[in-house]
Design an enzyme around this catalytic site. Structure first.
Site, PDB file in Angstrom:
ATOM      1  N   GLY A 132       0.867  -1.167   0.162  1.00 16.39           N
ATOM      2  CA  GLY A 132       0.031   0.070   0.128  1.00 16.39           C
ATOM      3  C   GLY A 132       0.823   1.269   0.191  1.00 16.39           C
ATOM      4  N   ASN A 133       2.117   1.156   0.557  1.00 16.86           N
ATOM      5  CA  ASN A 133       3.031   2.240   0.469  1.00 16.86           C
ATOM      6  C   ASN A 133       3.213   2.964  -0.915  1.00 16.86           C
ATOM      7  OD1 ASN A 133       3.897   2.905   3.252  1.00 16.86           O
ATOM      8  ND2 ASN A 133       4.571   0.633   2.975  1.00 16.86           N
ATOM      9  N   LYS A 185       1.550  -6.890  12.586  1.00 15.92           N
ATOM     10  CA  LYS A 185       1.240  -6.424  11.317  1.00 15.92           C
ATOM     11  C   LYS A 185       1.172  -4.592  11.562  1.00 15.92           C
ATOM     12  CE  LYS A 185       0.246  -6.273   6.910  1.00 15.92           C
ATOM     13  NZ  LYS A 185       1.122  -6.323   5.908  1.00 15.92           N
ATOM     14  N   LYS A 194      -1.184  -9.329   3.019  1.00 10.52           N
ATOM     15  CA  LYS A 194      -1.163  -9.432   1.592  1.00 10.52           C
ATOM     16  C   LYS A 194      -0.610 -10.224   0.898  1.00 10.52           C
ATOM     17  CE  LYS A 194       1.808  -6.636  -0.458  1.00 10.52           C
ATOM     18  NZ  LYS A 194       2.646  -6.381   0.760  1.00 10.52           N
ATOM     19  N   LYS A 227       6.882 -11.764   2.734  1.00  3.17           N
ATOM     20  CA  LYS A 227       7.257 -11.869   1.284  1.00  3.17           C
ATOM     21  C   LYS A 227       8.120 -12.966   0.932  1.00  3.17           C
ATOM     22  CE  LYS A 227       7.068  -6.755   1.024  1.00  3.17           C
ATOM     23  NZ  LYS A 227       6.357  -6.639   2.130  1.00  3.17           N
TER      24      LYS A 227
END
Length: 318
Positions: free
Chosen positions: A18-19, A134, A219, A281
């Protein structure tokens, strides 16, 4: 180094943070401009007739909404976190969908684009529900962050040289409720924005009814689940750095342009990749490679062309 080999008739799954769309407070148009640049980069990954699923983060955006909720708590009832995640799916989905449609039209490519409101089932007994990790929202100076934590009852974490940030529970995704709709659209060659913010976290009771969960699903983990469920031909994680490194941010930092599953797991076990940043990730890429036996790519938008050519980025391989 590994290079892009295409996906045949299988869809591509792309995750990004989102960044990448966080607007500059001094420039209200920044989010639109960043979305346009991102859309142009995504076109490099859109296969002909195979479909693409785009999974975006929402940490900064949902954090900004939470600030507004806290500021108006005495005037209107606050909305639960799952509803706020749904709100960001709509707003970010609209911004991306518009930018992608414009970029596709400019490139003279006929690809349908749609945003799917996505719920993700989690386990209410997941240990993460009582161990918030988170990060959401902005970084605060340490003193201000600790004050807000005490006043608002937040869990926070301090990041050296960056400040204090709020953290919330992040249970692992178990099931994507709308998987059949997403799969059908992708298999028809469409570009689908799904699993936004990791999906709206819900739990399913014994009667099958769904209930909201106060948390944010990572995500990257949701994207990996989607990639395996869809039997995706490629999994790409777009983040804030061109490639993964050991010793990140130190004098001993070393780039890793290719990383086997075995070594990635070893570095994770050694704490090389933190839970709140690169860890999920790497875990997501490892899950995909292990299941699909195909390489996964971690890079940023700027380095994507070089990464696809095999001269930058980090490829996770068997």
């Amino acid at each position: 180094m590994t290079a892009w080999r295409g996906t045949g008739t299988r869809p591509v799954v792309v995750a990004f943070g989102g960044n990448a769309l966080l607007p500059d407070p001094d420039d209200p148009g920044a989010a639109t401009e960043r979305a346009r640049g991102f859309a142009e980069a995504v076109l490099l990954l859109v296969p002909d007739h195979a479909g693409l699923v785009l999974v975006h983060g929402n940490g900064p955006q949902v954090g900004a909404i939470l600030l507004r909720v806290e500021a108006t708590r005495d005037r209107q009832p606050p909305e639960p976190l799952d509803v706020l995640v749904a709100e960001t799916q709509g707003s970010i989905g609209y911004l991306l969908e518009r930018s992608l449609r414009n970029a596709l039209a400019e490139a003279r490519r006929e690809v349908e684009v749609a945003t799917v409101m996505t719920e993700v089932v989690v386990d209410r007994t997941d240990p993460a529900m009582v161990e918030p990790t988170k990060p959401i929202g902005p970084f605060y100076p340490p003193a201000e962050g600790r004050r807000l934590a005490e006043e608002q009852g937040w869990d926070v974490v301090e990041v050296p040289d960056r400040g204090v940030r709020r953290v919330v529970p992040s249970p692992r995704p178990v099931e994507v409720v709308e998987i059949h709709t997403i799969a059908d659209a992708a298999r028809h060659g469409h570009l689908v924005i799904a699993g936004g913010g990791g999906g709206v976290p819900v739990w399913r009771d014994t009667a099958g009814a769904l209930h909201g969960v106060e948390g944010v699903v990572d995500k990257d983990r949701t994207a990996a689940l989607l990639a395996t469920e869809l039997r995706a031909g490629a999994f790409v994680v777009l983040t804030g750095v061109a490639h993964v490194s050991t010793g990140f941010g130190t004098a001993e930092e070393r780039p890793l342009h290719e990383l086997t599953v075995e070594r990635a797991r070893g570095l994770l076990a050694d704490g090389e990749f933190p839970e709140g940043t690169m860890g999920p990730k790497i875990e997501a890429a490892v899950d995909y490679v292990t299941t699909m036996r195909r390489p996964a790519l971690i890079t940023n938008v700027e380095a994507l062309p070089a990464a696809l050519a095999g001269t930058d980025g980090t490829w996770i391989t068997r």
